[in-house]
Design a protein around this motif. Structure first.
Motif, PDB file in Angstrom:
ATOM      1  N   LEU A  89      52.727   6.839 -27.737  1.00 43.54           N
ATOM      2  CA  LEU A  89      53.580   6.135 -28.691  1.00 43.54           C
ATOM      3  C   LEU A  89      54.960   5.889 -28.104  1.00 43.54           C
ATOM      4  O   LEU A  89      55.443   6.650 -27.269  1.00 43.54           O
ATOM      5  N   SER A  90      55.609   4.831 -28.575  1.00 40.73           N
ATOM      6  CA  SER A  90      57.023   4.626 -28.272  1.00 40.73           C
ATOM      7  C   SER A  90      57.823   5.592 -29.140  1.00 40.73           C
ATOM      8  O   SER A  90      57.302   6.140 -30.122  1.00 40.73           O
ATOM      9  N   GLU A  93      57.913   4.529 -32.838  1.00 40.09           N
ATOM     10  CA  GLU A  93      56.613   4.776 -33.470  1.00 40.09           C
ATOM     11  C   GLU A  93      56.431   6.258 -33.780  1.00 40.09           C
ATOM     12  O   GLU A  93      55.979   6.630 -34.868  1.00 40.09           O
ATOM     13  N   MET A  94      56.778   7.100 -32.818  1.00 41.13           N
ATOM     14  CA  MET A  94      56.626   8.537 -33.021  1.00 41.13           C
ATOM     15  C   MET A  94      57.557   9.045 -34.109  1.00 41.13           C
ATOM     16  O   MET A  94      57.166   9.862 -34.944  1.00 41.13           O
ATOM     17  N   GLU A  96      58.675   7.491 -36.658  1.00 45.53           N
ATOM     18  CA  GLU A  96      58.133   7.080 -37.961  1.00 45.53           C
ATOM     19  C   GLU A  96      57.059   8.057 -38.428  1.00 45.53           C
ATOM     20  O   GLU A  96      57.025   8.463 -39.592  1.00 45.53           O
ATOM     21  N   ILE A  97      56.184   8.457 -37.520  1.00 46.58           N
ATOM     22  CA  ILE A  97      55.124   9.410 -37.863  1.00 46.58           C
ATOM     23  C   ILE A  97      55.725  10.777 -38.188  1.00 46.58           C
ATOM     24  O   ILE A  97      55.373  11.406 -39.194  1.00 46.58           O
TER      25      ILE A  97
END
Length: 264
Positions: A89-90, A93-94, A96-97
């Protein structure tokens, strides 16, 4: 003879029920980062921590969270040791998770315990539990394969050999590489803890989400550097020793910064 065979079978069956992602850094790895953290505490933090741990050092306390896995009472803590991802993941992205995943994992439980330890109303036994877990989990996050892929349970599914010993990629980073150096944890600390004040400031100013991201990026590199069934030995140690040492050092320095912040 029959009794010995039955004992071996019983042990094998028992071990098959231990969760495969049962450990992070091995005993020595955790103690190395724990001792580094202790060496970089402020006097105020050191005093507050001693009031909670008593005569137990951070180095010794750092393995408690793995030792208590033998007690089913603490089974609920299992998922607190790692945070795995479906794919590389970028950072956005990470993040956000990490910020929205409500399932227990190393990131959200670490944030929770930090907040709880800062409260003066948190009870004595709870403070002891959370402090031991914070120490351990910060160190866990810096073992790259504790931020690895869900599909192989953080490298446990990557079966390899360490010299002639069948094992897996996760275990190599947990214990084999650290133990291969044949140093006590205090000797190891003396060998790698030579950070400057500027380096300490940089490491301790990095948010926890970046710790996870850095480790996850390393995990992705480790996956690319090995094949199922491969035999790893001297060259693997040569290639990754600096990375190993940097992760042990980062874990200790960042843990010290976090504890200084909590108890400052």
């Amino acid at each position: 003879m029959k009794l010995n065979i039955l004992k071996k079978v019983a042990i094998a069956i028992a071990l098959s029920y231990i969760p495969v992602q049962a450990m992070a850094w091995g005993t020595n790895g955790h103690r190395i980062s724990g001792q580094i953290a202790e060496d970089h505490l402020t006097l105020k933090a050191r005093t507050a921590i001693k009031a909670i741990l008593g005569n137990e050092s951070i180095a010794m306390a750092s393995n408690w969270a793995d030792f208590i896995k033998s007690d089913s009472t603490y089974k609920y803590l299992y998922n607190w040791h790692f945070v795995d991802f479906e794919r590389p993941l970028s950072y956005p992205e990470m993040l956000e998770i990490l910020e929205h995943d409500t399932n227990p994992n190393a990131y959200n439980k670490l944030q929770f315990m930090i907040d709880e330890l800062k409260k003066k109303t948190t009870g004595k036994q709870t403070r002891l539990l959370y402090l031991r877990m914070i120490i351990h989990i910060v160190e866990d996050i810096h073992q790259p394969l504790h931020t690895g892929h869900e599909s192989d349970q953080g490298g446990n599914g990557i079966k390899v050999n360490w010299f002639s010993k069948p094992t897996n990629l996760h275990s190599i980073w947990d214990t084999e590489l650290v133990n291969f150096q044949e140093l006590s944890y205090t000797e190891y600390v003396s060998a790698i803890d030579h950070v400057t004040p500027a380096q300490i400031k940089t490491l301790q100013s990095t948010p926890i989400s970046k710790w996870v991201f850095e480790s996850s990026q390393l995990a992705d590199q480790l996956y690319k550097g090995v094949k199922q069934g491969e035999t790893l030995s001297y060259r693997y140690n040569f290639i990754y020793l600096e990375t190993l040492n940097q992760q042990l050092l980062k874990g200790g320095i960042r843990l010290a910064g976090l504890l200084n912040q909590i108890f400052g």
